[in-house]
Design an enzyme around this catalytic site. Structure first.
Site, PDB file in Angstrom:
ATOM      1  N   GLY A 269       7.851   2.031  -0.684  1.00 32.38           N
ATOM      2  CA  GLY A 269       7.727   1.710  -2.101  1.00 32.38           C
ATOM      3  C   GLY A 269       9.015   1.140  -2.673  1.00 32.38           C
TER       4      GLY A 269
ATOM      5  CE1 TYR B  29      -2.710   2.393   6.560  1.00 31.36           C
ATOM      6  CE2 TYR B  29      -4.333   0.759   7.224  1.00 31.36           C
ATOM      7  CZ  TYR B  29      -3.692   1.475   6.234  1.00 31.36           C
ATOM      8  OH  TYR B  29      -4.033   1.272   4.914  1.00 31.36           O
TER       9      TYR B  29
END
Length: 328
Positions: A37, A146
């Site tokens: 982020g 993932y």
């Protein structure tokens, strides 16, 4: 005032969700450890009295004082460059992180929405993809860290729902784009736009016949918001069903940016899905939701955002190695 915890809040989607919940009159607790982020995505909320930020890794024990009405779990690397660079952290945030947040939701008697992904379908043998399709996923391939993290995330969420009676929601997010995406993070839109803005040829993997379906971020956030407040606990696809080949999309980008780059072709990466298109019949039925923003409109807004970035951001060294990774 209802209180919501949003993890992965400094990311692309997480930050837009913070904005939406603030706008709707919620008190937002944002959480991120900045592994992928960016602080600048939340800086505009810093002085808002209904916003509080906690820097924390959700794979560690989570303590929130007071009541909590909702949790949205969006903490996870979501681009190929990220989850191939930090595969262990990707698996941990999908497993340990999800477990911690489900435990927190149980302790607070809060409803929790889990961000899953179209990657649970793998390289699909069913097209378009419906929620009852189980997928075609390689557990040991490069994308497995993932894909399997998200599949486990769905399983443990449903286990908490069935065993503990927890109020849970699962959104399967298809390709989403818009302002605040990181250039060259391995996803096709920022990759193409970054190349165009730097005057580079656009890289297409394989022959470009693989397809994707792109949903503008405002539409995605609206679907997530409606799903959270619904009474439906099984997974729901949220995405734009308008499908396009990667080759056609590269040509659209060249036209949009007004550049004269060529399209160059490289070998298709391992396990790169050939088709990606959501069946959104369920979202239409239970949420009365479908995307409103057309690709031409959304891409124009997104391109203007990327054009506004500094030269330093545009030429960040990260772009030099992105072709080694899978473009999703």
């Amino acid at each position: 005032m209802k209180k919501v915890l949003i993890t992965g809040a400094a990311g692309f989607l997480g930050s837009h969700l913070c904005d939406r919940f603030i706008k709707e009159g919620y008190y937002v607790i944002a959480m991120d450890n900045f592994i992928t982020g960016d602080k600048k995505n939340l800086i505009h909320l810093k002085e808002n009295p209904n916003f509080n930020f906690i820097e924390h890794d959700v794979t560690e024990f989570i303590k929130i004082d007071g009541n909590l009405d909702y949790i949205l779990h969006f903490a996870s690397p979501a681009s190929p460059i990220d989850y191939l660079k930090i595969p262990i952290q990707t698996l941990k945030v999908g497993s340990l992180g999800t477990h911690n947040l489900l435990g927190l939701a149980k302790a607070k008697n809060a409803r929790i929405l889990i961000a899953s992904t179209s990657e649970v379908y793998g390289d699909p043998l069913v097209h378009p993809q419906t929620e009852d399709y189980y997928g075609n996923v390689s557990t040991i391939g490069p994308r497995g860290v993932y894909d399997e993290a998200k599949r486990f995330q769905e399983s443990i969420t449903m286990a908490y729902h069935r065993f503990h009676g927890l109020e849970t929601r699962i959104v399967r997010i298809f390709n989403t784009y818009g302002p605040r995406m990181r250039l060259n993070d391995g996803r096709v839109i920022p990759a193409f736009m970054g190349q165009a803005l730097r005057g580079e040829d656009l890289t297409v993997f394989g022959d470009g016949s693989q397809t994707r379906s792109f949903c503008y971020v405002d539409d995605q956030v609206e679907g997530i918001f409606k799903l959270l407040l619904s009474d439906y606990s099984n997974p729901v696809n949220i995405g734009n069903p308008h499908e396009i080949t990667i080759k056609e999309f590269a040509e659209e980008i060249i036209k949009l940016t007004g550049t004269n780059q060529k399209v160059i072709y490289k070998d298709l990466p391992v396990d790169d899905p050939m088709q990606r298109q959501p069946d959104i019949s369920l979202a239409k039925k239970i949420l009365n939701w479908e995307p409103k923003v057309g690709r031409a409109e959304g891409m124009k807004i997104t391109f203007e955002y990327f054009k506004s970035l500094s030269q330093e951001e545009l030429y960040r060294s990260e772009h030099k190695d992105f072709e080694k990774h899978i473009i999703r």
